[in-house]
Design an enzyme around this catalytic site. Sequence first.
Site, short mmCIF file in Angstrom:
data_model
loop_
_atom_site.label_atom_id
_atom_site.label_comp_id
_atom_site.label_asym_id
_atom_site.label_seq_id
_atom_site.Cartn_x
_atom_site.Cartn_y
_atom_site.Cartn_z
N ARG A 134 38.65 21.39 60.28
CA ARG A 134 39.12 22.49 59.42
C ARG A 134 37.97 23.42 59.03
NH1 ARG A 134 43.89 20.58 56.59
NH2 ARG A 134 45.10 19.43 58.13
N ASP A 180 52.51 26.97 45.11
CA ASP A 180 51.58 26.22 45.95
C ASP A 180 50.16 26.68 45.63
OD1 ASP A 180 52.15 24.46 48.75
OD2 ASP A 180 50.12 25.25 48.54
C1 LIG Z 1 52.62 18.40 53.03
S1 LIG Z 1 52.98 19.87 52.11
C2 LIG Z 1 54.57 19.47 51.42
C3 LIG Z 1 55.54 20.62 51.49
C4 LIG Z 1 56.95 20.32 50.97
N1 LIG Z 1 56.92 19.96 49.59
C5 LIG Z 1 57.61 19.26 51.80
O1 LIG Z 1 57.70 18.12 51.36
O2 LIG Z 1 58.04 19.57 52.92
C6 LIG Z 1 51.89 19.68 50.68
C7 LIG Z 1 51.66 20.98 49.94
O3 LIG Z 1 51.02 20.69 48.69
C8 LIG Z 1 50.10 21.72 48.41
N2 LIG Z 1 49.09 21.25 47.44
C9 LIG Z 1 48.08 20.37 47.66
N3 LIG Z 1 47.33 20.24 46.55
C10 LIG Z 1 47.88 21.05 45.61
C11 LIG Z 1 47.55 21.37 44.24
N4 LIG Z 1 46.49 20.82 43.63
N5 LIG Z 1 48.33 22.24 43.58
C12 LIG Z 1 49.41 22.80 44.20
N6 LIG Z 1 49.76 22.55 45.47
C13 LIG Z 1 49.01 21.68 46.18
C14 LIG Z 1 49.52 22.07 49.77
O4 LIG Z 1 48.95 23.36 49.80
C15 LIG Z 1 50.74 21.92 50.69
O5 LIG Z 1 51.37 23.16 50.94
#
Ligand SMILES: C[S@@+](CC[C@H](N)C(=O)[O-])C[C@H]1O[C@@H](n2cnc3c(N)ncnc32)[C@H](O)[C@@H]1O
Length: 288
Positions: A49, A157
């Site tokens: 990344r 997000d």
């Molecule tokens: C694997 S995706 C899940 C997406 C959706 N909720 C699903 O289950 O299909 C995880 C998401 O969490 C977000 N994320 C990670 N750490 C975070 C934080 N500290 N605050 C807000 N969002 C966060 C990431 O950017 C990512 O878009």
Amino acid sequence: MLPNFDKPIANVLLDVQITPQEFEFVRTVVEKNAGIVLSSNKMQLVQGRLVRRARELGLSSIGEYCDIIRNGGPEELVGLINAITTNVTSFFRENHHFDALMSVMLPEAMGRNQRTRRLRIWSAGCSSGEEPYSIAISSAEVLGNARGWDFKILATDIDSEILHIAEQGIYNSERLTGISEERRRRWFIGNDNNDEGDLQVIPELKSLITFRPLNLMNNWPMRGPFDVIFCRNVMIYFDQPTRDRLLMRYAGLLADGGYLCLGHSESIHSQHSHFKLVGRTIYRKVGG
Ligand SMILES: C[S@@+](CC[C@H](N)C(=O)[O-])C[C@H]1O[C@@H](n2cnc3c(N)ncnc32)[C@H](O)[C@@H]1O
């Protein structure tokens, strides 16, 4: 042929190996700022990344990139977090949540909120938008004939780039495999300005959702109460104390009797005073 040594090498990434010290540095910065825990087995992933991000910036090593993070302002911190987050998602992922939303969660909330006629759902960690749009489709189908409800979905997000994609609501038809043909026709239109095969969410659906950047580790500006919170496949990236803190905060923002949906590999300890397991990764907030 001899290499041309006069040629600038700024765009060529020479040193693609991350050192243990650089990994440790990045790991600390990411955990401190986003709560995301990067265990040592993530070193290769982080390296990949960072190489991509460093290339985008025209840098020649991960070390140089780390220096920018170390010495720069908060600007590239956003770039780093965007690069590190994992955004895997899909429409109607873990479909049982949407079935329960339609058959139980929304009808219950409508019964409870008869007087205010207000319904609120939060998709926390919404990634590229498939989750909040799936919520919007399910809810619009339930609310279709129910007039006069103030219904809104908040979708947040930490990743500003992925949120931009979510806001656009344009998806290649290949990403719409989780959606029935009938729903496709009802909730999507062809997208005039984009490549063939792209479909766009109709404005009526979009208007139900407010997209906002939000780091779950920081203060939350909203007051609630929410009737349902989706926080799926997000807490897996955090350590246990962070998850516990987050659950307390979700409990504080949920209406009594409201629901919290977690991802397939996430759970809440049965001793937790605020949440009762009522279905597969579905928790109901109990009063008190
Ligand atoms: C694997 S995706 C899940 C997406 C959706 N909720 C699903 O289950 O299909 C995880 C998401 O969490 C977000 N994320 C990670 N750490 C975070 C934080 N500290 N605050 C807000 N969002 C966060 C990431 O950017 C990512 O878009």
